[in-house]
Structure formats: structure tokens, C-alpha cells
Design a protein around this motif. Structure first.
Motif: not given
Length: 231
Positions: A164-171
């Protein structure tokens, strides 16, 4: 004679097709129940249930009445169906359930109803992600908070090897909602060192995108400094 025979045969085939469709979709009452759910007609839903409509009957795409109500964010219709005992985890043909869909789309009232009626926190969508991951990606702050409080695993990896953390940044666009979500996830114990499948960290992605507020949160976390409280 041949024409008459053909007409009889055609009528028979149409009858059989109608019967099979009704069987697959649960019949007239169930079709009306799905229509009432989609339109948000809670009183009609109650009436149909009293007449014996089956809660879990699905349409051709595998959608229950509750999932159709959830698609339109029909809160009262969803409440009636959920309180009547419908399965909040029942998935359609593309692995959406009322719980997962409400979580992903920011429908917090329905999400809370599903959580109080047996939502499976480990349930995953067609991308292998929990409800928290698309909620974080789409900037649904209230849903992220609700799902964290419910106990959804903040470090779950989907099929892209993203948390979730990665998606909150990348997307994301790096705006205030996503910054708040990054704070919330870090505060909830998100591991800032989990990389994507190419070995790139959340911090590296945030730096590459120029998301300075996120960079500070992640740098502090990587140094062991607690994330802000009272988020």
C-alpha cells in the motif's frame, strides 16, 4: 407443416433458454431484488425479502444484490441487505466483493458495514491486493484509516510486488491526501524498506518524483524517527 414444426421448436428453445437464465440468476424475485439494490430502494428490498427473494442470487457477471448496491454507493440498500445476512465477501466474476469494492472506491459507510459483518481482511482482489492497497493508491484517506484500524496487513504485497505504501507513492500525484496516507501507513508500521520487484525502495521512488513531503517522512522512518501522531 414444416413451418409450424419450426415455430413449435423455436418456442420450446426460447422457453428453455428463459428457464436456464432464470435458474442461473435466481428467478423473478431475485432479479427484482438486484434492481431494487442498484436503485437504492431499501423498502422494496425489505418487501422482496419478505416474499422470499434469495439474498445470494447472482446476475450473469456473478454480482449479488449487495455488490450492485455497493457499486452505486447505495448505503441504505446495502445496510438492509447486510443486516439481512448477505455475504459481504461474495466475489463476482472479476473477484470484486462488496467489502473489497467499498474499500477500493472510498465508500466508507458501506466499508464499515462490511467490516462489522464479517469482512475477510485477508481477502484479495484480482491483482492480489487487499482492500487497503487500492484505497491508498486512490487517496481515500478515511478508508485507509478505517482499514488500518480494522487490522489489515499494511505490508501485504500484491502481484506487482507493491505494498500500500508503494502504491501511495508510485501511483499518486504526491498531493496532500497521499502524503497523509504515507504518514498513516508509516505510523501503522509499514516497512519502508520493502522494495518493488526491481529492488527500488519507496524512498527512491519518492525522490525520483520530487515528492519532498513524502521523502521527509520516509527518511525519518528509515532513521528510526517515529512518524507524526494525531494523523
Amino acid at each position: 407443416m414444416q413451418l409450424a414444426h419450426f415455430k413449435v421448436l423455436l418456442a420450446f428453445l426460447l422457453t428453455m433458454m428463459t428457464s436456464l437464465t432464470a435458474s442461473a440468476e435466481g428467478g423473478v424475485l431475485e432479479s427484482q431484488l438486484r434492481d431494487a439494490a442498484e436503485s437504492g430502494n431499501a423498502e422494496r428490498i425489505r418487501s422482496l425479502l419478505e416474499q422470499g427473494a434469495t439474498l445470494e442470487a447472482r446476475d450473469r457477471l456473478g454480482r449479488t444484490a449487495l455488490l450492485l448496491a455497493t457499486h452505486r454507493n447505495q448505503v441504505e440498500a446495502a445496510r438492509v441487505l447486510i443486516e439481512a445476512g448477505t455475504d459481504v465477501n461474495a466475489k463476482d466474476s472479476i473477484d470484486d466483493s462488496p467489502y473489497l469494492y467499498a474499500g477500493a472506491r472510498g465508500f466508507n459507510q458501506i466499508l464499515r458495514l462490511t467490516l462489522s459483518h464479517g469482512a475477510d481482511l485477508k481477502s484479495t482482489n484480482r491483482y492480489g491486493g487487499t482492500a487497503l492497497i487500492p484505497a491508498a493508491e486512490r487517496g481515500h484517506v478515511d478508508n485507509v484509516r478505517t482499514l488500518i484500524d480494522a487490522g489489515v496487513d499494511v505490508n501485504h504485497l500484491n502481484r506487482l510486488h507493491w505494498t500500500a505504501l508503494m502504491e501511495a507513492i508510485v501511483l499518486s500525484d504526491g498531493g496532500p491526501r497521499h502524503v497523509q496516507i504515507v504518514e498513516m501507513l508509516v505510523q501503522a508500521g509499514a516497512d519502508v524498506n520493502i522494495t518493488d520487484k526491481d529492488g527500488v525502495t519507496p524512498l527512491a521512488h519518492a525522490r525520483a518524483r520530487g515528492y519532498s513531503a513524502m521523502v521527509k517522512i520516509l527518511e525519518d522512518a528509515s532513521r528510526g524517527k517515529p512518524a507524526p501522531t494525531g494523523i
